[in-house]
Motif scaffolding. Structure first.
Motif, short mmCIF file in Angstrom:
data_model
loop_
_atom_site.label_atom_id
_atom_site.label_comp_id
_atom_site.label_asym_id
_atom_site.label_seq_id
_atom_site.Cartn_x
_atom_site.Cartn_y
_atom_site.Cartn_z
N THR A 57 0.83 -1.21 0.00
CA THR A 57 0.00 0.00 0.00
C THR A 57 0.86 1.25 0.00
O THR A 57 0.59 2.21 -0.74
CB THR A 57 -0.93 0.00 1.22
OG1 THR A 57 -1.72 -1.19 1.22
CG2 THR A 57 -1.84 1.21 1.20
N LEU A 58 1.92 1.25 0.81
CA LEU A 58 2.80 2.41 0.87
C LEU A 58 3.49 2.65 -0.46
O LEU A 58 3.58 3.79 -0.93
CB LEU A 58 3.84 2.20 1.98
CG LEU A 58 4.88 3.32 2.16
CD1 LEU A 58 4.19 4.62 2.55
CD2 LEU A 58 5.90 2.91 3.22
N LEU A 59 3.97 1.59 -1.11
CA LEU A 59 4.64 1.74 -2.41
C LEU A 59 3.67 2.24 -3.47
O LEU A 59 4.04 3.07 -4.31
CB LEU A 59 5.24 0.41 -2.84
CG LEU A 59 6.46 -0.09 -2.04
CD1 LEU A 59 6.89 -1.46 -2.52
CD2 LEU A 59 7.61 0.90 -2.14
N SER A 81 3.70 -0.24 -10.90
CA SER A 81 5.11 -0.47 -11.20
C SER A 81 5.96 -0.46 -9.94
O SER A 81 6.97 -1.18 -9.85
CB SER A 81 5.62 0.58 -12.19
OG SER A 81 4.90 0.52 -13.41
N PHE A 82 5.58 0.33 -8.97
CA PHE A 82 6.35 0.40 -7.74
C PHE A 82 6.20 -0.87 -6.89
O PHE A 82 6.87 -1.00 -5.86
CB PHE A 82 5.92 1.63 -6.92
CG PHE A 82 6.70 2.87 -7.28
CD1 PHE A 82 6.85 3.25 -8.59
CD2 PHE A 82 7.26 3.65 -6.30
CE1 PHE A 82 7.55 4.38 -8.94
CE2 PHE A 82 7.99 4.79 -6.63
CZ PHE A 82 8.13 5.16 -7.95
N ILE A 107 3.16 5.96 -2.87
CA ILE A 107 4.34 6.72 -3.30
C ILE A 107 4.38 6.85 -4.82
O ILE A 107 4.65 7.93 -5.36
CB ILE A 107 5.62 6.04 -2.78
CG1 ILE A 107 5.68 6.14 -1.25
CG2 ILE A 107 6.86 6.68 -3.38
CD1 ILE A 107 6.85 5.40 -0.64
N GLY A 108 4.09 5.75 -5.52
CA GLY A 108 4.07 5.82 -6.98
C GLY A 108 2.99 6.74 -7.51
O GLY A 108 3.22 7.49 -8.46
N ALA A 109 1.80 6.71 -6.91
CA ALA A 109 0.71 7.58 -7.36
C ALA A 109 1.02 9.05 -7.10
O ALA A 109 0.74 9.91 -7.94
CB ALA A 109 -0.59 7.17 -6.67
N LEU A 115 16.17 2.55 -9.33
CA LEU A 115 16.62 2.80 -7.96
C LEU A 115 15.97 1.83 -6.97
O LEU A 115 16.65 1.28 -6.09
CB LEU A 115 16.31 4.25 -7.57
CG LEU A 115 17.12 5.34 -8.29
CD1 LEU A 115 16.65 6.72 -7.86
CD2 LEU A 115 18.61 5.18 -7.99
N MET A 116 14.69 1.60 -7.13
CA MET A 116 14.01 0.69 -6.20
C MET A 116 14.43 -0.76 -6.42
O MET A 116 14.54 -1.54 -5.47
CB MET A 116 12.49 0.83 -6.37
CG MET A 116 11.98 2.22 -6.05
SD MET A 116 10.19 2.29 -5.94
CE MET A 116 9.90 1.32 -4.49
#
Length: 332
Positions: free
Chosen positions: A124-126, A176-177, A129-131, A233-234
């Motif tokens: 959920t956090l990723l 994607s994240f 962050i992507g959005a 990077l991720m």
């Protein structure tokens, strides 16, 4: 619980989740054109990236106007309803996610609950962050796309077209994240070791750039580069996590922490064959055992059966002297 009781519980939880989504959609529909507690309206938040385009590149910009156009009678209503529904999904997420969690939790063990809760929180956090990153990238992508032919055209986007583009960009960035998280899960399961990620690093980077080029809505270079660089990077963070996890796993198995790693080698350099050694009974490395020298095939029987001390069978025991050399050969 019986199958019928499971189905009844599923129906009850689905009704609660749908009711929460309905309430959230109504609130989102109202929030679309109204300010709540001093916050901007949802419509203003949605069109802010579009309004950042230079005034001369959009219709009505020179007059200080920034609004979408509607080409059909139901366009404005459908746009407001879609935005309200999406906002309702987000606002009611704690309720319907809690119902989903409550339905699957009884079938999980204690450690499975812990792992599922952790991965769901990180996922959920990723996604968020992507959005959020996609929302800030949206203005740069629109400015590039709308300024390509500014001398002959002027942008006048409809709300439906703009919403589809914006939501597509947010969804692609958010999903994607999740790729690095999937990589970490495969490594924890022992399917994808660090050595594979290290050897295929260049191929992974190339694949991520190709993925960003095809999946980014509009295919503008700004969005593609930002998405590809962020994913690289991720993925590097996920690779280093796999490296640490493999070291921990090797140490726990009683092996050297570097047993499965070759960090001292270049990407184009392979390990030497002589560097490997068989494993001992205690898990450590044994020194290689030399191979005994070969003997000629045409040697006598007695010479061929000599042991490492040079003694043939029967020599020094008193039993081999009663036979001659030829008799012994005939018997053998």
């Amino acid at each position: 619980m019986s199958l019928v009781e499971h189905l009844k519980e599923l129906r009850r939880r689905l009704l609660i989740a749908l009711a929460a989504m309905l309430v959230g959609t109504i609130l989102g529909y109202i929030w679309y054109d109204a300010s709540v507690l001093g916050t901007p309206s949802l419509g203003d938040i949605l069109k802010e990236p579009y309004c950042k385009i230079p005034a001369e590149d959009r219709l009505g910009g020179e007059l200080g106007d920034c609004r979408f156009i509607a080409t059909a009678p139901f366009d404005m209503f459908m746009l407001r309803l879609k935005v309200g529904f999406l906002a309702g999904l987000v606002l009611s997420a704690p309720v319907w996610f809690g119902q989903l969690w409550g339905f699957i939790t009884p079938g999980l063990k204690k450690n499975e609950k812990r792992w599922t809760r952790g991965f769901a929180s990180v996922a959920t956090l990723l996604f968020v962050i992507g959005a959020v990153l996609a929302y800030f990238v949206l203005s740069f992508g629109l400015e590039f796309l709308m300024g390509i032919a500014d001398n002959t055209q002027i942008s006048a986007l409809s709300g439906i077209a703009y919403l589809s583009f914006a939501l597509g960009l947010l969804l692609i960035f958010g999903v994607s994240f999740e790729v690095p998280l999937v990589t970490v899960m495969l490594n924890l399961a022992g399917i994808l070791p660090y050595q594979v990620l290290k050897e295929k690093r260049r191929i992974i980077i190339m694949f991520l750039f190709i993925f960003a080029a095809f999946m980014t809505p509009g295919q503008d270079p700004v969005s593609m580069v930002i998405l590809a660089v962020s994913l690289c990077l991720m993925m590097e963070i996920a690779t280093q996590f796999a490296r640490i996890n493999d070291r921990r796993r090797a140490k726990k198995a009683g092996l050297s922490p570097d047993a499965f790693l070759t960090d001292d080698l270049d990407d184009e350099e392979g390990s030497h064959i002589g560097a490997a050694a068989p494993l001992g009974s205690d898990g450590g490395l044994e020194s290689p055992t030399p191979v005994a020298p070969s003997r000629p095939v045409n040697a006598s029987r007695k010479e061929r059966f000599r042991d490492d001390s040079g003694r043939a069978p029967g020599e020094g025991t008193g039993y081999g002297n009663s036979y001659g050399s030829g008799d012994l050969d005939d018997i053998l």
